[in-house]
Design a protein around this motif. Sequence first.
Motif, PDB file in Angstrom:
ATOM      1  N   LYS A   1       0.843  -1.191   0.000  1.00 37.20           N
ATOM      2  CA  LYS A   1       0.000   0.000   0.000  1.00 37.20           C
ATOM      3  C   LYS A   1       0.877   1.240   0.000  1.00 37.20           C
ATOM      4  CE  LYS A   1      -4.513  -0.915   2.013  1.00 37.20           C
ATOM      5  NZ  LYS A   1      -5.504  -0.365   2.964  1.00 37.20           N
ATOM      6  N   ARG A   2       0.333   2.313  -0.522  1.00 36.10           N
ATOM      7  CA  ARG A   2       1.026   3.590  -0.393  1.00 36.10           C
ATOM      8  C   ARG A   2       0.840   4.120   1.031  1.00 36.10           C
ATOM      9  NH1 ARG A   2      -1.135   4.095  -5.652  1.00 36.10           N
ATOM     10  NH2 ARG A   2       0.497   4.300  -7.226  1.00 36.10           N
ATOM     11  N   VAL A   3       1.851   4.829   1.474  1.00 33.11           N
ATOM     12  CA  VAL A   3       1.832   5.280   2.870  1.00 33.11           C
ATOM     13  C   VAL A   3       0.595   6.131   3.164  1.00 33.11           C
ATOM     14  CG1 VAL A   3       3.278   7.305   2.370  1.00 33.11           C
ATOM     15  CG2 VAL A   3       3.231   6.360   4.684  1.00 33.11           C
ATOM     16  N   GLU A   4       0.176   6.920   2.175  1.00 27.32           N
ATOM     17  CA  GLU A   4      -0.968   7.804   2.410  1.00 27.32           C
ATOM     18  C   GLU A   4      -2.301   7.053   2.405  1.00 27.32           C
ATOM     19  OE1 GLU A   4       1.074   7.903  -0.159  1.00 27.32           O
ATOM     20  OE2 GLU A   4       0.033   8.271  -2.053  1.00 27.32           O
ATOM     21  N   ASP A   5      -2.283   5.796   1.973  1.00 29.54           N
ATOM     22  CA  ASP A   5      -3.524   5.020   1.905  1.00 29.54           C
ATOM     23  C   ASP A   5      -3.713   4.100   3.104  1.00 29.54           C
ATOM     24  OD1 ASP A   5      -4.102   6.159  -0.555  1.00 29.54           O
ATOM     25  OD2 ASP A   5      -3.094   4.568  -1.679  1.00 29.54           O
ATOM     26  N   LEU A   6      -2.756   4.102   4.012  1.00 28.57           N
ATOM     27  CA  LEU A   6      -2.838   3.179   5.147  1.00 28.57           C
ATOM     28  C   LEU A   6      -3.989   3.553   6.073  1.00 28.57           C
ATOM     29  CD1 LEU A   6       0.945   2.818   5.964  1.00 28.57           C
ATOM     30  CD2 LEU A   6      -0.544   1.079   4.984  1.00 28.57           C
ATOM     31  N   GLN A   7      -4.579   2.511   6.645  1.00 26.26           N
ATOM     32  CA  GLN A   7      -5.657   2.709   7.598  1.00 26.26           C
ATOM     33  C   GLN A   7      -5.329   1.992   8.897  1.00 26.26           C
ATOM     34  OE1 GLN A   7      -9.088   1.275   5.428  1.00 26.26           O
ATOM     35  NE2 GLN A   7      -9.320   3.213   4.339  1.00 26.26           N
ATOM     36  N   THR A   8      -6.070   2.347   9.922  1.00 25.96           N
ATOM     37  CA  THR A   8      -5.809   1.771  11.237  1.00 25.96           C
ATOM     38  C   THR A   8      -5.769   0.250  11.173  1.00 25.96           C
ATOM     39  OG1 THR A   8      -6.917   3.655  12.276  1.00 25.96           O
ATOM     40  CG2 THR A   8      -6.614   1.681  13.618  1.00 25.96           C
ATOM     41  N   GLN A   9      -6.718  -0.331  10.447  1.00 26.56           N
ATOM     42  CA  GLN A   9      -6.796  -1.788  10.400  1.00 26.56           C
ATOM     43  C   GLN A   9      -5.554  -2.413   9.761  1.00 26.56           C
ATOM     44  OE1 GLN A   9      -8.877  -4.190  11.651  1.00 26.56           O
ATOM     45  NE2 GLN A   9      -9.448  -2.409  12.862  1.00 26.56           N
ATOM     46  N   ASP A  10      -4.889  -1.686   8.898  1.00 27.72           N
ATOM     47  CA  ASP A  10      -3.671  -2.227   8.295  1.00 27.72           C
ATOM     48  C   ASP A  10      -2.610  -2.485   9.357  1.00 27.72           C
ATOM     49  OD1 ASP A  10      -4.684  -2.131   5.665  1.00 27.72           O
ATOM     50  OD2 ASP A  10      -4.176  -0.001   5.516  1.00 27.72           O
ATOM     51  N   PHE A  11      -2.490  -1.575  10.286  1.00 29.19           N
ATOM     52  CA  PHE A  11      -1.515  -1.755  11.360  1.00 29.19           C
ATOM     53  C   PHE A  11      -1.958  -2.861  12.310  1.00 29.19           C
ATOM     54  CE2 PHE A  11      -0.883   2.699  10.048  1.00 29.19           C
ATOM     55  CZ  PHE A  11       0.465   2.677   9.777  1.00 29.19           C
ATOM     56  N   VAL A  12      -3.227  -2.858  12.624  1.00 21.96           N
ATOM     57  CA  VAL A  12      -3.738  -3.854  13.578  1.00 21.96           C
ATOM     58  C   VAL A  12      -3.556  -5.261  13.020  1.00 21.96           C
ATOM     59  CG1 VAL A  12      -5.815  -4.687  14.750  1.00 21.96           C
ATOM     60  CG2 VAL A  12      -5.372  -2.229  14.585  1.00 21.96           C
ATOM     61  N   ARG A  13      -3.946  -5.445  11.766  1.00 22.79           N
ATOM     62  CA  ARG A  13      -3.825  -6.782  11.166  1.00 22.79           C
ATOM     63  C   ARG A  13      -2.362  -7.178  11.003  1.00 22.79           C
ATOM     64  NH1 ARG A  13      -8.243  -5.308   7.040  1.00 22.79           N
ATOM     65  NH2 ARG A  13     -10.155  -5.889   8.115  1.00 22.79           N
ATOM     66  N   SER A  14      -1.540  -6.226  10.656  1.00 20.15           N
ATOM     67  CA  SER A  14      -0.119  -6.544  10.480  1.00 20.15           C
ATOM     68  C   SER A  14       0.485  -7.025  11.790  1.00 20.15           C
ATOM     69  CB  SER A  14       0.647  -5.324   9.967  1.00 20.15           C
ATOM     70  OG  SER A  14       0.370  -5.102   8.608  1.00 20.15           O
ATOM     71  N   ALA A  15       0.130  -6.363  12.872  1.00 22.47           N
ATOM     72  CA  ALA A  15       0.653  -6.791  14.165  1.00 22.47           C
ATOM     73  C   ALA A  15       0.128  -8.180  14.514  1.00 22.47           C
ATOM     74  CB  ALA A  15       0.267  -5.787  15.246  1.00 22.47           C
ATOM     75  N   GLU A  16      -1.130  -8.431  14.183  1.00 20.45           N
ATOM     76  CA  GLU A  16      -1.725  -9.733  14.511  1.00 20.45           C
ATOM     77  C   GLU A  16      -0.995 -10.882  13.826  1.00 20.45           C
ATOM     78  OE1 GLU A  16      -6.375  -8.319  15.242  1.00 20.45           O
ATOM     79  OE2 GLU A  16      -5.797  -9.319  13.388  1.00 20.45           O
ATOM     80  N   VAL A  17      -0.650 -10.683  12.573  1.00 23.38           N
ATOM     81  CA  VAL A  17      -0.024 -11.773  11.831  1.00 23.38           C
ATOM     82  C   VAL A  17       1.495 -11.789  11.986  1.00 23.38           C
ATOM     83  CG1 VAL A  17      -1.891 -11.745  10.147  1.00 23.38           C
ATOM     84  CG2 VAL A  17       0.224 -10.522   9.651  1.00 23.38           C
ATOM     85  N   SER A  18       2.048 -10.743  12.563  1.00 19.01           N
ATOM     86  CA  SER A  18       3.502 -10.691  12.707  1.00 19.01           C
ATOM     87  C   SER A  18       4.003 -11.682  13.746  1.00 19.01           C
ATOM     88  CB  SER A  18       3.967  -9.290  13.107  1.00 19.01           C
ATOM     89  OG  SER A  18       3.880  -8.414  12.017  1.00 19.01           O
ATOM     90  N   GLY A  19       3.278 -11.792  14.837  1.00 20.82           N
ATOM     91  CA  GLY A  19       3.753 -12.646  15.911  1.00 20.82           C
ATOM     92  C   GLY A  19       4.873 -11.952  16.660  1.00 20.82           C
TER      93      GLY A  19
END
Lengths: 25, 130
Positions: free
Chosen positions: B26-44
């Motif tokens: 994604k482009r940095v300006e298109d990021l949404q809160t859920q992008d961070f939340v989901r990324s953390a969830e799957v990162s472990g």
Amino acid sequence: NVEPRSVPVFPWHSLVPFLAPTQSD
Amino acid sequence: APASAPSNPSHFMKGAIIQLATGELKRVEDLQTQDFVRSAEVSGGLKIDSSMVVDIRASQQKPGLVSLHFTVGEQQSKVTIDVPPEHPFFVFGQGWSSCSPERTAQLYDLACHPLQVGDVCVSITLQQQP
């Protein structure tokens, strides 16, 4: 027309601060 | 303070390509809160924390920087970081915000809201293993 192909990709976690609590148990 | 802020700002440039932990780009300006939340969830091993801005003032130790005081997570741990005023933070439900949206726009072309006391920013911590 120049098509940028070598665009750097940054990891998501580089965008948010790593805030570690100063106090721990 | 055991906190770090990126020193290389190019990933905040409008149009910068960001790879989420899901592999999605994604482009940095298109990021949404859920992008961070989901990324953390799957990162472990990483956890998204809510960090509330409780104070904003000029840094006493580093002229030109701003000292941002946060309370982090459920434990309301206090963390202070010194950052340039143009440094963007992602605020829950609001998006990119900085102490100086004008400078952020000049340097990164990234649209920002004014960062204010009471804003809740996305931050990450290491997940506690029992």
